[in-house]
Scaffold this active site. Structure first.
Site, mmCIF file in Angstrom:
data_model
loop_
_atom_site.group_PDB
_atom_site.id
_atom_site.type_symbol
_atom_site.label_atom_id
_atom_site.label_comp_id
_atom_site.label_asym_id
_atom_site.label_seq_id
_atom_site.Cartn_x
_atom_site.Cartn_y
_atom_site.Cartn_z
ATOM 1 N N ASP A 1 -7.878 -6.151 -4.165
ATOM 2 C CA ASP A 1 -6.789 -6.396 -3.048
ATOM 3 C C ASP A 1 -7.018 -7.947 -2.758
ATOM 4 O O ASP A 1 -6.763 -8.048 -1.213
ATOM 5 C CB ASP A 1 -6.797 -5.351 -1.835
ATOM 6 C CG ASP A 1 -6.042 -5.545 -0.649
ATOM 7 O OD1 ASP A 1 -4.925 -5.734 -1.371
ATOM 8 O OD2 ASP A 1 -6.158 -5.309 0.305
ATOM 9 N N GLU B 1 0.939 -1.262 -0.057
ATOM 10 C CA GLU B 1 -0.116 -0.038 -0.160
ATOM 11 C C GLU B 1 0.834 1.171 0.094
ATOM 12 O O GLU B 1 0.406 2.382 0.421
ATOM 13 C CB GLU B 1 -0.968 -0.112 1.295
ATOM 14 C CG GLU B 1 -2.244 -0.926 1.045
ATOM 15 C CD GLU B 1 -1.837 -2.474 0.780
ATOM 16 O OE1 GLU B 1 -0.968 -2.834 1.712
ATOM 17 O OE2 GLU B 1 -2.099 -3.088 -0.130
ATOM 18 N N ASN C 1 -0.892 -7.783 -3.460
ATOM 19 C CA ASN C 1 -1.330 -7.366 -4.533
ATOM 20 C C ASN C 1 -0.639 -6.281 -5.129
ATOM 21 O O ASN C 1 0.311 -6.031 -4.722
ATOM 22 C CB ASN C 1 -2.500 -6.430 -3.845
ATOM 23 C CG ASN C 1 -1.940 -5.492 -2.935
ATOM 24 O OD1 ASN C 1 -1.558 -5.672 -1.809
ATOM 25 N ND2 ASN C 1 -1.962 -4.062 -3.192
#
Lengths: 133, 600
Positions: B324, B194, B282
């Site tokens: 995700d 992220e 991801n």
């Protein structure tokens, strides 16, 4: 550039007609909101900054708190100066980052505050907002 | 006398197990062959989480009582489990990652390690400041600190023997995973999907901490340690060479440089093949529209040679992720019947809701079926191409930026997240702690700034609609057939690693804080005990002075943590958010303790 100019004019027009406006001191409204989710361009920009900085990962998609505290509650307590200081320096031990290296956040503290204050005041009734037409 | 018993069991097991490869760590081997120890996070190299101990069994488990407790002094999410080697237990904590060596004879703290880490790293951790535990080998205890520093501690004194810096936390490259000792290497991954971190897995020599190799998840072939002609993948119903630029050709421009594919799960190792198995996470960002292409090899299962890191095979589960669905969950190695044939398999319960069974030697795809019937983002996995058949209604790319795609199952935290499943050799089945949660997902455009969050989607999660109203299930899974054998509903996600034992009992923890024992045969609840806080740790067992103990950390947190409740959309209350995570606050509070049980 041209687009920004037109929007600014539009926002002035709306501000005059808007049913709900919170005053930031003086006569300039902190935010303006219609139907709970249509806001002035600056407040809309605050929403975009909130999203881009992924504040929801800690404070929740509705600002009601998750790993981090509820901003609905916090914005009732924090002064404007405290808000700026927490954003700038963070609260490291609690996991709140210092955003002072993030230009997008630092350049838009006023807009972010307006958006979150509107949420905290209950004037903005959904986390996702639209720009006033 | 006591040692004698442990050694007798050890010798019996040692006789059954073939001697490993030349470079195996003799110290860890000895420790792992004694089922009285819990010498690695899964108890073995196969990630089976099975214990041969049988003193605590289906007939007497209802007599379990608390034997002793220990506070870690940290009130955050407690994942992973302690290790037990001989008379010593090694206990870890979330950030600041304190380590305690506790003498099981006296329950005294023999040594304590308190790393000094910059607290700025807390903000760089995406989903609470968890740490999934320690590793043991070569007389050392290994700690993968949050700030990415990998430390080797002398197991006797706690003194730092060596340190290696595994990433740059200023760029979001932090760590939550447990390091794993296989052979003479210590393997560790990286977090930060992220933050646009380009994922990699690294092998360090256990002796001196020198990096042996590092393989990236995305990018040029050479940096992934992929040989275009030799690295194989499943395509057109058979294994084929991946070919040149298998990753680069699936990214737009140089987006792969911030492309994610992090590696924070549980790894496993097959000595006979000398292969290391793990999954990648991801692709960055969460907004699929911004990164066209399959984004290889994010969301993939990998088999690498332990000595060189060379990739033998790789399989992408979720090409071009739109939800995700990190592929980092544990790879469990087991030899089971698949459609009437005995196979050396790798079994993986992916976040995307499919349970995968592959031939772990060749990489061949054998089974891919939903392990929660509510999974709806794909109809099925096409077994010829190996690709999921995505349903347009739930495709966040198809629906586009700034559109809220509603009712996607599972939620981003997956039908299962990192909480590891267990295998039982007697039944040949897998026992899986799962989430039963769906989501609304709205992607939006996001700019990359080094060291800043790079997410690009807003999510709301809630219990699977039109189901039992709870947010979890604990299931038994037949990986040969791809079918659920039994399923036990839970009010909250089961975010605790399961343990199976030769006593035919399965243990797992719940977010309310219960440690539960259920029957191997049908999942019937045999016993439960309410620990001080919600359980997201993994259950473990060991022998001390000839007596079997079962333990688990409690300390709620992680992504499933208590606060998630408050984040639920008001308008999803009607879908059952009442009775969802919000209710968790009625059951438990923050904590940080170890509870150990025995039959008195």
């Amino acid at each position: 550039m041209e687009r920004g100019f037109i929007l600014r004019i539009a926002s002035l027009a709306v501000a005059v007609a808007a049913p709900m406006a919170a005053l930031a001191g003086g006569d300039k409204p902190l935010y303006t909101v219609e139907d709970g989710n249509k806001v002035d361009p600056a407040t809309y920009n605050g929403f975009k900054v909130w999203r881009a900085a992924a504040c929801d990962r800690c404070h929740g998609p509705n600002q009601e708190g998750m790993v981090g505290p509820s901003l609905i509650d916090s914005l009732k307590v924090l002064t404007r100066d405290e808000f700026n200081q927490v954003l700038t320096d963070g609260r490291m031990a609690k996991g709140m980052p210092a955003w002072n290296t993030n230009k997008k956040v630092m350049d838009n503290l006023d807009d972010l505050y307006a958006y979150l204050k509107g949420r905290s005041d209950g004037a903005i009734t959904s986390a996702k907002v639209k720009k006033m037409k | 006398m006591i040692a004698g018993l442990k050694h007798k069991v050890a010798a019996a097991v040692a006789c059954m197990t073939a001697t490993g490869m030349a470079f195996a760590d003799a110290d860890l081997d000895r420790a792992m062959k004694d089922p009285g120890n819990w010498a690695s996070q899964a108890g073995d190299e196969y990630n089976q989480r099975y214990s041969a101990l049988d003193q605590i069994n289906a007939g007497n488990v209802d007599k379990l009582q608390v034997a002793w407790t220990f506070s870690t002094g940290v009130l955050r999410g407690h994942e992973g489990s302690p290790l037990v080697i001989g008379d010593m237990m090694y206990i870890h904590s979330p950030f600041p990652n304190n380590v305690y060596a506790v003498d099981l004879n006296t329950q005294q703290i023999v040594w304590k390690h308190t790393p000094k880490q910059d607290s700025a790293v807390i903000a760089q951790m995406c989903c609470d400041t968890v740490n999934r535990g320690l590793a043991y080998g070569d007389g050392k205890v290994f700690l993968q600190r949050a700030d990415s520093v990998l430390e080797a501690l002398d197991a006797k004194t706690g003194k730092v023997v060596w340190q290696a810096t595994n990433g740059d936390p200023k760029l979001g490259a932090v760590n939550t995973n447990a390091p794993h000792v296989f052979g003479d290497k210590i393997i560790t991954g990286i977090s930060g999907g992220e933050w646009g971190v380009r994922g990699y897995i690294s092998a360090y020599n256990i002796k001196d901490g020198k990096m042996a190799w590092r393989g990236y998840s995305v990018g040029p072939d050479a940096e992934m340690l992929i040989d275009p002609a030799k690295t194989m993948t499943w395509a057109d119903g058979k294994m084929q060479a991946v070919g040149k630029d298998s990753s680069l050709s699936t990214w737009k421009g140089d987006q792969w440089k911030i492309g994610g594919g992090t590696t924070w799960g549980w790894y496993s190792y097959d000595r006979a093949e000398n292969l290391l198995y793990y999954g990648t996470g991801n692709p960055s960002t969460w907004n699929p529209t911004q990164r066209p292409g399959d984004n290889k090899w994010s969301m993939s299962i990998w088999a690498r040679d332990l000595d060189t890191g060379a990739v033998k095979w790789v399989y992408q589960m979720t090409p071009h992720d739109e939800w995700d669905f990190d592929g980092i969950n544990e790879m469990i190695l087991a030899d089971i019947d698949v459609k009437g044939q005995k196979r050396k398999t790798l079994v993986h319960f992916d976040r995307n809701g499919f349970g995968y069974t592959l031939d772990r030697v060749s990489g061949e795809l054998l089974v891919a079926e939903k392990y929660d019937p509510v999974v709806n983002w794909a109809t099925h996995v096409d077994m010829k191409t190996g690709r999921p058949q995505v349903v347009a209604q739930y495709s966040t790319e198809h629906n586009g930026e700034d559109v809220n795609s509603k009712g996607i199952c599972p939620a981003a935290l997956g039908t299962k997240d990192q909480q590891p499943a267990a295998f039982h050799p007697k039944t040949g089945l897998f026992y899986v702690p799962t989430n039963h949660v769906c989501m609304d997902y709205e992607p939006f455009e996001v700019e990359y700034t080094a060291g800043q969050p790079y997410v690009g989607a807003t999510l709301a999660m809630y219990p699977a609609p039109n189901s039992h109203g709870g947010m979890g299930n604990f299931i038994a899974w037949d990986a040969g057939a791809g079918k659920i054998v039994w399923s036990k509903p839970e009010q909250f996600s089961v975010w605790s690693g399961a343990l199976t034992t030769a006593g035919d009992v399965i243990f797992y923890g719940t977010l309310e804080g219960y440690l539960k024992a259920v029957n191997l045969k049908d999942g019937k609840e045999l016993w439960k005990f309410k620990t001080p806080s919600g359980i997201i740790g993994n259950v473990f067992t060991y022998l001390h002075k000839g007596k079997q103990y079962v333990g688990v950390y409690s300390g709620i947190g992680g992504w499933a943590g208590i606060g998630m409740a408050a984040g639920l959309e008001k308008d999803s209350d009607g879908l059952g958010a009442v009775g969802g995570y919000r209710d968790l606050q009625k059951f438990t509070n923050l904590g940080g303790s170890l509870t150990v049980f025995a039959i008195p």
